[in-house]
Design an enzyme around this catalytic site. Structure first.
Site, mmCIF file in Angstrom:
data_model
loop_
_atom_site.group_PDB
_atom_site.id
_atom_site.type_symbol
_atom_site.label_atom_id
_atom_site.label_comp_id
_atom_site.label_asym_id
_atom_site.label_seq_id
_atom_site.Cartn_x
_atom_site.Cartn_y
_atom_site.Cartn_z
ATOM 1 N N ARG A 191 0.881 -1.169 0.000
ATOM 2 C CA ARG A 191 0.000 0.000 0.000
ATOM 3 C C ARG A 191 0.915 1.214 0.000
ATOM 4 O O ARG A 191 1.643 1.430 0.970
ATOM 5 C CB ARG A 191 -0.872 0.024 1.248
ATOM 6 C CG ARG A 191 -1.797 -1.142 1.286
ATOM 7 C CD ARG A 191 -2.549 -1.272 2.583
ATOM 8 N NE ARG A 191 -3.099 -2.612 2.614
ATOM 9 C CZ ARG A 191 -3.037 -3.439 3.646
ATOM 10 N NH1 ARG A 191 -2.482 -3.060 4.768
ATOM 11 N NH2 ARG A 191 -3.535 -4.628 3.566
ATOM 12 N N SER A 299 -15.933 -9.408 0.031
ATOM 13 C CA SER A 299 -15.046 -8.270 0.317
ATOM 14 C C SER A 299 -13.854 -8.305 -0.616
ATOM 15 O O SER A 299 -13.384 -9.379 -0.984
ATOM 16 C CB SER A 299 -14.545 -8.382 1.776
ATOM 17 O OG SER A 299 -13.548 -7.414 2.049
ATOM 18 N N HIS A 301 -11.355 -6.392 0.583
ATOM 19 C CA HIS A 301 -10.489 -5.800 1.604
ATOM 20 C C HIS A 301 -10.425 -4.269 1.449
ATOM 21 O O HIS A 301 -9.418 -3.639 1.742
ATOM 22 C CB HIS A 301 -9.089 -6.409 1.521
ATOM 23 C CG HIS A 301 -8.455 -6.647 2.865
ATOM 24 N ND1 HIS A 301 -8.469 -7.872 3.483
ATOM 25 C CD2 HIS A 301 -7.785 -5.824 3.711
ATOM 26 C CE1 HIS A 301 -7.818 -7.797 4.647
ATOM 27 N NE2 HIS A 301 -7.405 -6.555 4.802
ATOM 28 N N ARG A 304 -7.489 -2.712 -0.478
ATOM 29 C CA ARG A 304 -6.166 -2.597 0.152
ATOM 30 C C ARG A 304 -5.199 -3.714 -0.247
ATOM 31 O O ARG A 304 -4.034 -3.655 0.117
ATOM 32 C CB ARG A 304 -6.313 -2.587 1.684
ATOM 33 C CG ARG A 304 -6.892 -1.288 2.210
ATOM 34 C CD ARG A 304 -7.283 -1.415 3.671
ATOM 35 N NE ARG A 304 -6.158 -1.463 4.600
ATOM 36 C CZ ARG A 304 -5.578 -0.408 5.145
ATOM 37 N NH1 ARG A 304 -5.990 0.800 4.834
ATOM 38 N NH2 ARG A 304 -4.586 -0.549 6.009
#
Ligand SMILES: Cc1cc2nc3c(=O)[nH]c(=O)nc-3n(C[C@H](O)[C@H](O)[C@H](O)COP(=O)(O)O)c2cc1C
Length: 409
Positions: A191, A299, A301, A304
């Site tokens: 990230r 999901s 996430h 991310r």
């Protein structure tokens, strides 16, 4: 699957809004306003940690666009009231089909954030999910949020899952309602804003980070009140309260994502309702259900992990078609408003969860941020439901919906 029809319950009595809801609502009418305010109140590294996506944040943009592209055709002449939005999930009644997603390190964004979010969820009665990399212990959360407490686990695989299975035991003793295994972090990814913020590996404030803290006195005061951000949930196993020692310990003992054999093993160990989080393909949902998993948590996430993943909301209809009758369907990634919750519910989700928006809220409004946001979600959801002419959440599913991104699996 948990029987959701058998019990007839008394009508849900909703808590009124927080006394300061109206005041904050005037200043921050939507989560976009909270996000704009957030970096003004917290050190830059805090904001970047909580707000970043993978790579250049394109996954986050896709999540938001996917929700924005869903449009609902309203029906009028039916109701002028705000419909009820309380919901049954795994045999517990909650005030609304919206919950707080598990997050590691929210105390980096606002010291004490885990407990603040848990208390807000308990006040209104919506699910609160403690992340195993969170900043409060299982027992601390059980004390402040006994009726709404869900727990998320990562894969602590060393010593035959000794830590993971002990966490399951503690969860049982603490009265955790729902256990969630996260499957969508098979490898570590980057990230960029987290890396820039200096938080990718450990919490060691450098000169720049200290300067950032010094110009944010409210955050510093919260730090003084709550202490250094810690990874309390796993702290006892590391025999340390020192943040970086716990991070190092976690790295040695944790890693990868649960495989299906391990899901089956935890299914055996945990007697209550269990969900798997990070599902985007109907075949994975079917596999989980075949192992006795009660809930599928769709999901990516929150964008991310990598940018190229499909948005959850676009995967939702295919997963509902595959397992919607056999499992409770949960969803996160990109939820920013009560309208988004309505979109998810109308397309078949039983509950939508939010992550980042709760971090914007605690960053923007400090100790009252989570209180403000739980009220905002419920308020917006009820208004949105009334606006489309649905008298109940179930009726929203009968609405005509334009969903160009829906994936045909
Ligand atoms: C700061 C941060 C930390 C997170 N940590 C975890 C975690 O430890 N375990 C997990 O399953 N998901 C984690 N997530 C993902 C959230 O549970 C959730 O899937 C995501 O935030 C939802 O998308 P949204 O942020 O767009 O609402 C984290 C998200 C954020 C923002």
């Amino acid at each position: 699957m948990h029987d959701m029809t058998a019990k007839k319950e008394a009508a849900f009595v909703a808590a009124g809004p927080h006394p300061n809801f109206a005041k904050w609502h005037k200043l921050f009418p939507t989560t976009a306003w909270l996000r704009e305010q957030a970096p003004r109140n917290v050190p830059r590294f805090s904001f970047e940690y909580g707000d970043t996506g993978a790579g250049n944040d394109i996954g986050i943009a896709h999540n938001w666009a996917a929700f924005d592209n869903i449009k609902i055709v309203p029906r009028y002449g039916v109701t002028n009231t705000l419909p009820p939005v309380d919901v049954d999930l795994f045999g517990t009644r909650y005030a609304a089909p919206v919950g707080i997603a598990p997050m590691g390190g929210p105390a980096l964004v606002w010291p004490g954030a885990d407990l603040l979010m848990a208390k807000a969820a308990q006040r209104v009665r919506i699910p609160y999910t403690l992340g195993v990399a969170g900043g409060a212990t299982i027992e601390e959360i059980a004390r402040v949020a006994p009726d709404v407490f869900w727990l998320q686990l990562y894969r602590f695989y060393r010593n035959e899952h000794a830590i993971g299975l002990d966490l399951v035991r503690r969860a049982h003793d603490a009265g955790v309602k729902v256990l969630t295994l996260t499957l969508d972090v098979p490898v570590r990814t980057t990230r960029s804003r987290e890396t820039y913020a200096g938080l990718a590996n450990e919490f060691k404030p450098n000169a720049r980070m200290i300067r950032e803290m010094l110009v944010r006195p409210k955050w510093l005061m919260a730090l003084l009140r709550n202490g250094y951000p810690r990874f309390a949930t796993i702290g006892p196993y590391a025999n340390s309260t020192k943040t970086n020692e716990i991070i190092r310990f976690a790295r040695q003992n944790m890693g990868g994502a649960f495989n299906w054999d391990e899901v089956a093993r935890y299914r055996d160990a945990w007697k209550g309702p269990m969900t798997v989080k990070g599902i985007l393909h109907p075949h994975d949902a079917e596999k989980a259900v075949s192992l006795g998993v009660d809930g599928i948590w769709i999901s990516n996430h929150g964008g991310r992990q990598i940018e190229a993943l499909v948005p959850s909301i676009d995967a939702l209809p295919g997963i509902v078609a595959a397992v919607g009758k056999k499992a409770t369907i949960l969803l996160d990634s990109g939820v920013r408003s009560g309208q988004d919750v309505l979109r998810a519910v109308a397309l078949g989700a039983d509950c939508a969860f939010a992550g980042k928006s709760f971090l914007w809220a605690v960053a923007a409004l400090g100790d009252e941020g989570a209180e403000q946001l739980v009220d905002l979600y419920i308020d917006e959801l009820r208004a949105s439901l009334g606006q489309i002419g649905a008298l109940s959440l179930a009726e929203a599913r009968e609405a005509t919906i334009l969903h160009p991104g829906a994936i045909k699996f």
